[in-house]
Scaffold this active site. Structure first.
Site, mmCIF file in Angstrom:
data_model
loop_
_atom_site.group_PDB
_atom_site.id
_atom_site.type_symbol
_atom_site.label_atom_id
_atom_site.label_comp_id
_atom_site.label_asym_id
_atom_site.label_seq_id
_atom_site.Cartn_x
_atom_site.Cartn_y
_atom_site.Cartn_z
ATOM 1 N N ASN A 146 -32.891 109.618 -94.836
ATOM 2 C CA ASN A 146 -34.130 108.953 -93.841
ATOM 3 C C ASN A 146 -35.228 109.524 -94.036
ATOM 4 O O ASN A 146 -35.712 110.958 -93.645
ATOM 5 C CB ASN A 146 -33.649 109.115 -92.408
ATOM 6 C CG ASN A 146 -34.386 108.525 -91.374
ATOM 7 O OD1 ASN A 146 -35.584 107.871 -91.966
ATOM 8 N ND2 ASN A 146 -34.119 108.532 -90.115
ATOM 9 N N ARG A 148 -32.312 104.605 -95.290
ATOM 10 C CA ARG A 148 -32.920 104.192 -94.000
ATOM 11 C C ARG A 148 -34.342 103.354 -94.461
ATOM 12 O O ARG A 148 -35.102 104.074 -94.843
ATOM 13 C CB ARG A 148 -32.995 104.803 -92.985
ATOM 14 C CG ARG A 148 -33.471 103.978 -91.771
ATOM 15 C CD ARG A 148 -34.066 104.987 -90.566
ATOM 16 N NE ARG A 148 -34.487 104.212 -89.476
ATOM 17 C CZ ARG A 148 -35.466 104.586 -88.655
ATOM 18 N NH1 ARG A 148 -36.096 105.767 -88.659
ATOM 19 N NH2 ARG A 148 -35.748 103.775 -87.680
ATOM 20 N N HIS A 176 -34.413 99.203 -84.663
ATOM 21 C CA HIS A 176 -33.196 99.972 -84.344
ATOM 22 C C HIS A 176 -32.019 98.904 -84.504
ATOM 23 O O HIS A 176 -30.802 99.346 -83.822
ATOM 24 C CB HIS A 176 -33.313 100.180 -82.669
ATOM 25 C CG HIS A 176 -34.268 101.048 -82.340
ATOM 26 N ND1 HIS A 176 -35.101 100.830 -81.281
ATOM 27 C CD2 HIS A 176 -34.738 102.098 -83.048
ATOM 28 C CE1 HIS A 176 -35.749 101.935 -80.964
ATOM 29 N NE2 HIS A 176 -35.816 102.740 -82.047
ATOM 30 N N ARG A 192 -45.658 104.608 -77.208
ATOM 31 C CA ARG A 192 -46.033 103.158 -77.367
ATOM 32 C C ARG A 192 -45.938 102.429 -76.362
ATOM 33 O O ARG A 192 -44.829 102.524 -75.314
ATOM 34 C CB ARG A 192 -45.209 102.510 -78.506
ATOM 35 C CG ARG A 192 -45.522 102.917 -79.836
ATOM 36 C CD ARG A 192 -44.495 102.526 -81.035
ATOM 37 N NE ARG A 192 -43.552 103.617 -81.109
ATOM 38 C CZ ARG A 192 -42.319 103.252 -81.807
ATOM 39 N NH1 ARG A 192 -42.176 102.268 -82.144
ATOM 40 N NH2 ARG A 192 -41.723 104.460 -82.114
ATOM 41 N N GLU A 239 -26.686 106.343 -86.395
ATOM 42 C CA GLU A 239 -27.353 105.530 -87.286
ATOM 43 C C GLU A 239 -26.884 105.792 -88.786
ATOM 44 O O GLU A 239 -26.844 105.134 -89.660
ATOM 45 C CB GLU A 239 -28.840 105.386 -87.195
ATOM 46 C CG GLU A 239 -29.293 104.788 -85.819
ATOM 47 C CD GLU A 239 -30.681 104.819 -85.592
ATOM 48 O OE1 GLU A 239 -30.984 106.107 -84.860
ATOM 49 O OE2 GLU A 239 -31.497 104.102 -85.654
#
Ligand code: ADP
Length: 399
Positions: free
Chosen positions: A7, A92, A182, A243, A386
């Site tokens: 990742n 990823r 996600h 955010r 993940e």
């Protein structure tokens, strides 16, 4: 079979080495501050629990990945004798747009170029993800390079969900639509949740709530994503660490026209200075919860807004799904904060959701049910993974 999962962020590289079958994690680690004067390496041998941490200069991702390779080969703690033992590297990649709706073997410069052409949709993430693939092709030359996209799970959204009500040409010529993110996490927890309850994942309806630094929700119908809270980029939907989630887009015009901010400043304000940070000065929810307990008014407002937005999406997704088998909480906040879960589920009997206080407060790291016996909807905490899901997807392409 050994599978390395990478990742790559703009200044970091996270990795895990899996052994299949068995899905055993052999090592995991993180290199941070790539490109800065001093980088940081954390490397852990999962089997023995031994770990090392040191500072070293890491000028770029190539050097970072060479460092990972040498750690895998090193001395008595070696997990491979030769890097050629690594059959595949699963990467990823945040944005796959419409082009990449499934995990994809990246085997040519042309394919890399196709990926690069999508970077305009995720300028903060995709360039680093692609650099990860490029350097991995050089460092692990014998391995298959497989890209697994955060957007892929959401490619089942129907057009009336993913389109924005803006001129058609912006979609047809520039791909401006909702993609959702996600996806790897939502896919993983939805399947885990179904299996945990002994249900067929292909018949399982769930509202999946991923609450980390980034936050998003997905309506999963018969195992497929049918709506999700993030859109073109990971900015929309829920209130996040830094955010804002949903807001009236004309606010951007106000910032630009009236406050004379340039687009770089607006970008920075919305991606880094909004959300919990903008409201309460902190993006770490644990810190805000401490201030909440001390009756700090801005922390209280931030928490109320955070919870309210999640509840609003639950209402919307209950209507989207019709029948909800389970509500699933996951990621840092979702897995660890009984307080937030309680706030989210409060007085939702109308939707058949009844949380059990005691089960909710128990703090275990495994998948569990936390609803009352007579709750029509199951409420689950499912730890996300993940990396494992990327490894699962990578292996599927190999066999
Ligand atoms: P990322 O999106 O970076 O992977 P994580 O899934 O690790 O993030 O989630 C990070 C968030 O989880 C942070 O806001 C952190 O404060 C929050 N968090 C972690 N543990 C707890 C806890 N026990 N209670 C409340 N929030 C927590």
């Amino acid at each position: 079979m050994k599978i390395l999962i990478l990742n790559a962020g703009s200044s970091s590289l996270k990795y895990q080495l899996f052994e299949f079958p068995g899905k055993k994690v052999l090592v995991s680690g993180l290199i941070e501050k790539i490109g800065e004067t001093s980088g940081r390496v954390k490397h852990k041998l999962t089997t023995s629990g031994d770990s090392v941490e040191y500072e070293i200069q890491v000028p770029n991702h190539q050097i970072a990945l060479e460092e990972v390779a040498s750690l895998l080969l090193k001395g008595e703690n070696a997990v491979v004798q030769d890097t050629s033992e690594i059959e595949a590297v699963g990467h990823r990649v945040v944005h796959g747009a419409e082009k990449f709706s499934a995990p994809t073997l990246i085997h040519s410069e042309d394919m890399l170029e196709e990926l690069r052409n999508l970077s305009y949709l995720a300028p903060l993430h995709n360039p680093a993800n692609i650099t990860g693939i490029e350097v991995s092709m050089r460092v692990f030359q014998n391995a298959k390079q497989i890209a697994v996209f955060d957007t892929a799970f959401h490619q089942t959204l129907p057009s009336h969900v993913y389109r924005y009500a803006i001129p058609n040409a912006l979609y047809t010529e520039h791909g401006l639509r909702a993609y959702g993110f996600h996806g790897t996490s939502h896919q993983y927890v939805a399947r885990e949740g179904a299996e945990f309850l002994g249900m067929d994942p292909g018949r399982f309806n769930a509202i999946s709530i991923h609450l980390g630094n980034g936050c998003s929700m997905t309506a999963v119908k018969e195992g497929k994503s049918v709506d999700t809270s993030m859109g073109l980029t990971p900015m929309g939907g829920l209130i996040m660490g830094s955010r804002p989630g949903d807001f009236d887009p004309s606010l951007i015009l106000f910032l630009a026209k009236t406050l004379k901010m340039d687009l770089g400043e607006v970008d920075n304000l919305l991606n880094k200075k909004s959300g919990l940070k903008g409201l309460a000065g902190e993006n770490d929810l644990r810190e805000i919860l401490k201030r909440y307990d001390n009756n700090h008014p801005l922390a209280q407002l931030a928490i109320h807004m955070y919870i309210y937005r999640i509840r609003k999406y639950i209402g919307a997704y209950a209507v989207v799904l019709g029948k909800v088998d389970a509500l699933i909480f996951t990621a840092g906040v979702g897995e660890n904060s009984a307080f937030i879960r309680e706030g989210v589920c409060k007085d939702l009997d109308i939707l058949g959701i009844k949380l059990d206080q005691q089960l909710n407060s128990a703090n275990t790291k495994t998948t569990r049910e936390i609803q009352q016996a007579d709750s029509r909807v199951k409420v689950l905490v499912v730890p996300t993974n993940e990396e494992l899901e990327i490894a699962n997807e990578t292996v599927k392409l190999l066999v």
